[in-house]
Write a protein that holds these residues in place. Structure first.
Motif, PDB file in Angstrom:
ATOM      1  N   PRO A 181       8.860  -5.965  -2.728  1.00 29.62           N
ATOM      2  CA  PRO A 181       9.139  -5.187  -1.533  1.00 29.62           C
ATOM      3  C   PRO A 181       8.154  -4.058  -1.239  1.00 29.62           C
ATOM      4  CG  PRO A 181      10.762  -4.729  -3.235  1.00 29.62           C
ATOM      5  CD  PRO A 181       9.925  -5.868  -3.725  1.00 29.62           C
ATOM      6  N   GLY A 182       7.518  -3.501  -2.239  1.00 30.01           N
ATOM      7  CA  GLY A 182       6.580  -2.411  -1.997  1.00 30.01           C
ATOM      8  C   GLY A 182       5.137  -2.837  -1.834  1.00 30.01           C
ATOM      9  N   TYR A 183       4.865  -4.131  -1.978  1.00 27.30           N
ATOM     10  CA  TYR A 183       3.475  -4.587  -2.003  1.00 27.30           C
ATOM     11  C   TYR A 183       2.780  -4.447  -0.655  1.00 27.30           C
ATOM     12  CZ  TYR A 183      -0.586  -7.620  -2.711  1.00 27.30           C
ATOM     13  OH  TYR A 183      -1.857  -8.119  -2.785  1.00 27.30           O
ATOM     14  N   ARG A 184       3.381  -4.911   0.421  1.00 30.01           N
ATOM     15  CA  ARG A 184       2.741  -4.825   1.748  1.00 30.01           C
ATOM     16  C   ARG A 184       2.486  -3.377   2.156  1.00 30.01           C
ATOM     17  NH1 ARG A 184       0.247  -9.430   2.234  1.00 30.01           N
ATOM     18  NH2 ARG A 184       1.611 -11.101   1.656  1.00 30.01           N
ATOM     19  N   PRO A 185       3.477  -2.493   1.995  1.00 33.11           N
ATOM     20  CA  PRO A 185       3.186  -1.082   2.307  1.00 33.11           C
ATOM     21  C   PRO A 185       2.071  -0.508   1.428  1.00 33.11           C
ATOM     22  CG  PRO A 185       5.552  -1.423   2.187  1.00 33.11           C
ATOM     23  CD  PRO A 185       4.895  -2.693   1.718  1.00 33.11           C
ATOM     24  N   TRP A 186       2.039  -0.895   0.145  1.00 33.22           N
ATOM     25  CA  TRP A 186       0.987  -0.430  -0.758  1.00 33.22           C
ATOM     26  C   TRP A 186      -0.379  -0.899  -0.281  1.00 33.22           C
ATOM     27  CZ3 TRP A 186      -2.480  -3.036  -3.927  1.00 33.22           C
ATOM     28  CH2 TRP A 186      -3.147  -2.254  -4.876  1.00 33.22           C
ATOM     29  N   LEU A 187      -0.468  -2.165   0.175  1.00 32.56           N
ATOM     30  CA  LEU A 187      -1.735  -2.671   0.710  1.00 32.56           C
ATOM     31  C   LEU A 187      -2.209  -1.819   1.883  1.00 32.56           C
ATOM     32  CD1 LEU A 187      -1.280  -6.566   0.770  1.00 32.56           C
ATOM     33  CD2 LEU A 187      -2.885  -5.268  -0.639  1.00 32.56           C
ATOM     34  N   GLN A 188      -1.298  -1.495   2.782  1.00 35.42           N
ATOM     35  CA  GLN A 188      -1.664  -0.687   3.948  1.00 35.42           C
ATOM     36  C   GLN A 188      -2.063   0.732   3.546  1.00 35.42           C
ATOM     37  OE1 GLN A 188       1.748  -1.094   6.501  1.00 35.42           O
ATOM     38  NE2 GLN A 188       0.964  -2.976   7.434  1.00 35.42           N
ATOM     39  N   ARG A 234      -7.461  -9.299  -6.947  1.00 36.31           N
ATOM     40  CA  ARG A 234      -7.742  -7.965  -7.485  1.00 36.31           C
ATOM     41  C   ARG A 234      -6.674  -6.976  -7.038  1.00 36.31           C
ATOM     42  NH1 ARG A 234      -9.716  -6.677 -11.723  1.00 36.31           N
ATOM     43  NH2 ARG A 234      -7.748  -5.660 -11.817  1.00 36.31           N
ATOM     44  N   ALA A 235      -6.255  -7.081  -5.774  1.00 40.52           N
ATOM     45  CA  ALA A 235      -5.211  -6.182  -5.270  1.00 40.52           C
ATOM     46  C   ALA A 235      -3.900  -6.415  -6.014  1.00 40.52           C
ATOM     47  CB  ALA A 235      -5.021  -6.373  -3.768  1.00 40.52           C
ATOM     48  N   LEU A 236      -3.546  -7.674  -6.266  1.00 47.93           N
ATOM     49  CA  LEU A 236      -2.316  -7.960  -7.009  1.00 47.93           C
ATOM     50  C   LEU A 236      -2.373  -7.376  -8.413  1.00 47.93           C
ATOM     51  CD1 LEU A 236      -1.710 -11.603  -5.815  1.00 47.93           C
ATOM     52  CD2 LEU A 236      -0.104  -9.702  -5.521  1.00 47.93           C
ATOM     53  N   ALA A 237      -3.495  -7.519  -9.082  1.00 46.87           N
ATOM     54  CA  ALA A 237      -3.645  -6.963 -10.426  1.00 46.87           C
ATOM     55  C   ALA A 237      -3.569  -5.438 -10.389  1.00 46.87           C
ATOM     56  CB  ALA A 237      -4.963  -7.419 -11.046  1.00 46.87           C
ATOM     57  N   ASP A 289      -1.007  -0.141 -10.938  1.00 48.02           N
ATOM     58  CA  ASP A 289      -0.878   1.152 -10.263  1.00 48.02           C
ATOM     59  C   ASP A 289       0.530   1.469  -9.792  1.00 48.02           C
ATOM     60  OD1 ASP A 289      -3.582   1.311 -10.592  1.00 48.02           O
ATOM     61  OD2 ASP A 289      -4.074   0.915  -8.498  1.00 48.02           O
ATOM     62  N   ASP A 290       1.231   0.486  -9.276  1.00 54.01           N
ATOM     63  CA  ASP A 290       2.479   0.785  -8.589  1.00 54.01           C
ATOM     64  C   ASP A 290       3.687   0.121  -9.228  1.00 54.01           C
ATOM     65  OD1 ASP A 290       3.234   2.348  -6.155  1.00 54.01           O
ATOM     66  OD2 ASP A 290       4.258   0.468  -5.695  1.00 54.01           O
ATOM     67  N   LEU A 291       3.586  -1.141  -9.552  1.00 57.26           N
ATOM     68  CA  LEU A 291       4.746  -1.874 -10.042  1.00 57.26           C
ATOM     69  C   LEU A 291       5.226  -1.346 -11.389  1.00 57.26           C
ATOM     70  CD1 LEU A 291       6.591  -4.156  -9.109  1.00 57.26           C
ATOM     71  CD2 LEU A 291       5.148  -5.739 -10.362  1.00 57.26           C
ATOM     72  N   VAL A 292       4.309  -0.882 -12.205  1.00 56.03           N
ATOM     73  CA  VAL A 292       4.716  -0.376 -13.516  1.00 56.03           C
ATOM     74  C   VAL A 292       5.126   1.092 -13.483  1.00 56.03           C
ATOM     75  CG1 VAL A 292       3.316  -2.043 -14.770  1.00 56.03           C
ATOM     76  CG2 VAL A 292       2.374   0.205 -14.251  1.00 56.03           C
ATOM     77  N   PRO A 316      12.865   3.881 -10.026  1.00 56.52           N
ATOM     78  CA  PRO A 316      14.024   2.976 -10.060  1.00 56.52           C
ATOM     79  C   PRO A 316      13.899   1.784  -9.123  1.00 56.52           C
ATOM     80  CG  PRO A 316      14.751   5.245  -9.993  1.00 56.52           C
ATOM     81  CD  PRO A 316      13.254   5.266  -9.819  1.00 56.52           C
ATOM     82  N   GLU A 317      13.312   1.973  -7.935  1.00 54.56           N
ATOM     83  CA  GLU A 317      13.227   0.843  -7.004  1.00 54.56           C
ATOM     84  C   GLU A 317      12.274  -0.236  -7.494  1.00 54.56           C
ATOM     85  OE1 GLU A 317      10.418   4.005  -5.169  1.00 54.56           O
ATOM     86  OE2 GLU A 317      12.333   3.973  -6.212  1.00 54.56           O
ATOM     87  N   ASN A 318      11.482   0.054  -8.505  1.00 52.03           N
ATOM     88  CA  ASN A 318      10.556  -0.942  -9.039  1.00 52.03           C
ATOM     89  C   ASN A 318      11.091  -1.658 -10.266  1.00 52.03           C
ATOM     90  OD1 ASN A 318       8.641  -0.481  -7.111  1.00 52.03           O
ATOM     91  ND2 ASN A 318       7.376   0.825  -8.380  1.00 52.03           N
TER      92      ASN A 318
END
Length: 99
Positions: free
Chosen positions: A47-54, A63-66, A71-74, A78-80
């Motif tokens: 759920p946070g990936y598209r906003p993170w890309l922007q 590379r962005a997924l890694a 950076d963000d998923l770990v 709590p929402e992650n």
């Protein structure tokens, strides 16, 4: 082709990578993470990936997924918790299948 079929085919490729790089297994493990996150993104389970890309002005690529994983998923938010746990469970299962 459904997600399970894609992951099985990716697993076959990753098995070949593992054999080719058996002395550096982290090489294949990195690919496993990207495969799992790409699948989760396609399913709408990040759920946070598209906003993170922007926010980071990034292109949606491996590379962005890694970087998103690092950076963000770990991040300790709590929402992650659920997406991170799901990604680890799926990565572990795929690693088990290809080892």
């Amino acid at each position: 082709m459904d997600s399970a079929q894609v992951l099985l085919r990716a697993g076959a490729v990753l098995t070949a990578l593992w054999v080719a790089e058996d002395d550096t297994s982290s090489y294949a493990e990195g690919f496993v993470d990207v495969v799992v996150l790409a699948d989760m993104s396609a399913r709408g389970e990040l759920p946070g990936y598209r906003p993170w890309l922007q926010e980071t002005d990034r292109t949606d690529d491996a590379r962005a997924l890694a970087d998103y994983l690092d950076d963000d998923l770990v991040a300790d938010r709590p929402e992650n918790d659920d997406p991170y746990r799901l990604s680890r469970d799926r990565a572990d299962a795929l690693l088990y299948a290809i080892r």
